[in-house]
Design a protein around this motif. Structure first.
Motif, PDB file in Angstrom:
ATOM      1  N   GLU A 181       0.831  -1.207   0.000  1.00  0.00           N
ATOM      2  CA  GLU A 181       0.000   0.000   0.000  1.00  0.00           C
ATOM      3  C   GLU A 181       0.868   1.260   0.000  1.00  0.00           C
ATOM      4  N   THR A 182       2.010   1.203   0.670  1.00  0.00           N
ATOM      5  CA  THR A 182       2.925   2.347   0.659  1.00  0.00           C
ATOM      6  C   THR A 182       3.447   2.601  -0.749  1.00  0.00           C
ATOM      7  N   GLU A 183       3.815   1.565  -1.449  1.00  0.00           N
ATOM      8  CA  GLU A 183       4.344   1.715  -2.810  1.00  0.00           C
ATOM      9  C   GLU A 183       3.266   2.203  -3.767  1.00  0.00           C
ATOM     10  N   LEU A 184       2.055   1.671  -3.637  1.00  0.00           N
ATOM     11  CA  LEU A 184       0.948   2.134  -4.471  1.00  0.00           C
ATOM     12  C   LEU A 184       0.601   3.586  -4.152  1.00  0.00           C
ATOM     13  N   ALA A 185       0.672   3.947  -2.873  1.00  0.00           N
ATOM     14  CA  ALA A 185       0.408   5.328  -2.482  1.00  0.00           C
ATOM     15  C   ALA A 185       1.445   6.265  -3.087  1.00  0.00           C
ATOM     16  N   GLY A 186       2.694   5.795  -3.157  1.00  0.00           N
ATOM     17  CA  GLY A 186       3.736   6.599  -3.794  1.00  0.00           C
ATOM     18  C   GLY A 186       3.445   6.834  -5.266  1.00  0.00           C
ATOM     19  N   ALA A 187       2.972   5.804  -5.942  1.00  0.00           N
ATOM     20  CA  ALA A 187       2.638   5.949  -7.358  1.00  0.00           C
ATOM     21  C   ALA A 187       1.459   6.903  -7.550  1.00  0.00           C
ATOM     22  N   ARG A 188       0.450   6.796  -6.663  1.00  0.00           N
ATOM     23  CA  ARG A 188      -0.693   7.718  -6.761  1.00  0.00           C
ATOM     24  C   ARG A 188      -0.245   9.159  -6.534  1.00  0.00           C
ATOM     25  N   PHE A 189       0.590   9.350  -5.530  1.00  0.00           N
ATOM     26  CA  PHE A 189       1.096  10.688  -5.220  1.00  0.00           C
ATOM     27  C   PHE A 189       1.864  11.231  -6.415  1.00  0.00           C
ATOM     28  N   GLN A 190       2.702  10.403  -7.007  1.00  0.00           N
ATOM     29  CA  GLN A 190       3.507  10.841  -8.140  1.00  0.00           C
ATOM     30  C   GLN A 190       2.624  11.200  -9.332  1.00  0.00           C
ATOM     31  N   GLY A 191       1.599  10.394  -9.576  1.00  0.00           N
ATOM     32  CA  GLY A 191       0.685  10.704 -10.669  1.00  0.00           C
ATOM     33  C   GLY A 191      -0.009  12.034 -10.479  1.00  0.00           C
ATOM     34  N   GLU A 192      -0.480  12.269  -9.258  1.00  0.00           N
ATOM     35  CA  GLU A 192      -1.136  13.542  -8.958  1.00  0.00           C
ATOM     36  C   GLU A 192      -0.153  14.703  -9.057  1.00  0.00           C
ATOM     37  N   HIS A 193       1.051  14.500  -8.548  1.00  0.00           N
ATOM     38  CA  HIS A 193       2.083  15.533  -8.574  1.00  0.00           C
ATOM     39  C   HIS A 193       2.424  15.939 -10.005  1.00  0.00           C
ATOM     40  N   VAL A 194       2.606  14.955 -10.876  1.00  0.00           N
ATOM     41  CA  VAL A 194       2.931  15.232 -12.286  1.00  0.00           C
ATOM     42  C   VAL A 194       1.760  15.973 -12.952  1.00  0.00           C
ATOM     43  N   ALA A 195       0.537  15.537 -12.690  1.00  0.00           N
ATOM     44  CA  ALA A 195      -0.617  16.179 -13.308  1.00  0.00           C
ATOM     45  C   ALA A 195      -0.779  17.625 -12.859  1.00  0.00           C
ATOM     46  N   LYS A 196      -0.512  17.887 -11.590  1.00  0.00           N
ATOM     47  CA  LYS A 196      -0.614  19.262 -11.087  1.00  0.00           C
ATOM     48  C   LYS A 196       0.415  20.170 -11.742  1.00  0.00           C
ATOM     49  N   ILE A 197       1.635  19.645 -11.942  1.00  0.00           N
ATOM     50  CA  ILE A 197       2.658  20.433 -12.612  1.00  0.00           C
ATOM     51  C   ILE A 197       2.290  20.659 -14.063  1.00  0.00           C
ATOM     52  N   ALA A 198       1.786  19.633 -14.720  1.00  0.00           N
ATOM     53  CA  ALA A 198       1.361  19.770 -16.117  1.00  0.00           C
ATOM     54  C   ALA A 198       0.242  20.804 -16.256  1.00  0.00           C
ATOM     55  N   LYS A 199      -0.668  20.828 -15.282  1.00  0.00           N
ATOM     56  CA  LYS A 199      -1.764  21.794 -15.308  1.00  0.00           C
ATOM     57  C   LYS A 199      -1.230  23.215 -15.237  1.00  0.00           C
ATOM     58  N   LYS A 200      -0.249  23.426 -14.377  1.00  0.00           N
ATOM     59  CA  LYS A 200       0.351  24.756 -14.263  1.00  0.00           C
ATOM     60  C   LYS A 200       1.062  25.155 -15.563  1.00  0.00           C
ATOM     61  N   LEU A 201       1.747  24.209 -16.162  1.00  0.00           N
ATOM     62  CA  LEU A 201       2.524  24.516 -17.367  1.00  0.00           C
ATOM     63  C   LEU A 201       1.648  24.743 -18.592  1.00  0.00           C
ATOM     64  N   THR A 202       0.427  24.176 -18.579  1.00  0.00           N
ATOM     65  CA  THR A 202      -0.452  24.319 -19.737  1.00  0.00           C
ATOM     66  C   THR A 202      -1.486  25.416 -19.560  1.00  0.00           C
ATOM     67  N   SER A 203      -1.535  26.016 -18.366  1.00  0.00           N
ATOM     68  CA  SER A 203      -2.567  27.042 -18.110  1.00  0.00           C
ATOM     69  C   SER A 203      -2.149  28.381 -18.714  1.00  0.00           C
TER      70      SER A 203
END
Length: 203
Positions: A181-203
């Motif tokens: 669950e810790t490893e899966l949580a890391g992947a979820r966090f990373q996915g959200e983190h990347v998407a948030k950065i992409a949102k900022k860069l495309t806005s």
């Protein structure tokens, strides 16, 4: 905003991590998440001898990624198992076909991030991610890791993957250990983190 998660997974560990990353990316408003796998290079009979045919069948509904889809994405999360401290050959072959994207500068300025796995705790996870970054830098991508704001990577209560370079999973010497669950949580966090950065860069 398109977030592409493209991966290779022989026994299903990276597949599960990629799904978790997709969940995280999909939690960000306006993110369109695409889950894709790179083409297989091994013959079916070899996969059967390696006991990987069942895991491959489970991923049968995931479309094969095209180079064009890679260029159209606003951010890309790559998933690869470790092969002697480097990305797997299937991923390498896929990336070697992106010369046209490089010539066009199609990936310049876009977030790029990496998830990996290995059989053992010290099986080359960090070197795989760091050496993968070389290819992303040549494409002009903005490297995104897994910041320490993901507290799971700081635990000493369990043996687990994940580092500031990216989420990872320890598969066990026989591949029987599923992502924790810790490893899966890391992947979820990373996915959200990347998407948030992409949102900022495309806005």
């Amino acid at each position: 905003m398109k977030v592409l998660i493209v991966y290779y997974s022989m026994y299903g560990h990276i597949y599960k991590m990629a799904q978790a990353a997709a969940e995280g990316a999909g939690s960000v408003e306006s993110a369109e998440v695409m889950l894709r796998r790179v083409p297989e290079t091994l013959p079916q009979e070899v996969l059967e001898k390696m006991g990987a045919d069942h895991a491959q069948n489970e991923q049968g509904e995931v479309p094969i990624c095209t180079v064009e889809e890679l260029g159209e994405a606003d951010a890309v999360i790559f998933g690869t198992p470790t092969r002697f401290g480097n990305m797997c050959g299937q991923m390498r072959q896929f990336l070697d076909a992106t010369g046209q994207l490089w010539m066009e500068g199609a990936l310049v300025g876009k977030p790029g991030s990496v998830i990996t796995s290995s059989n053992t705790q010290h099986g080359g996870q960090e070197s795989t991610i760091l050496s993968f970054h070389i290819s992303l830098l040549h494409q002009g991508m903005v490297i995104v890791g897994l910041p320490y704001s993901f507290q799971g990577q700081m635990t000493t209560d369990e043996i687990t993957g994940c580092s500031p370079y990216g989420a990872s999973v320890i598969a066990g010497h026989d591949g029987s250990r599923l992502p924790s669950e810790t490893e899966l949580a890391g992947a979820r966090f990373q996915g959200e983190h990347v998407a948030k950065i992409a949102k900022k860069l495309t806005s």
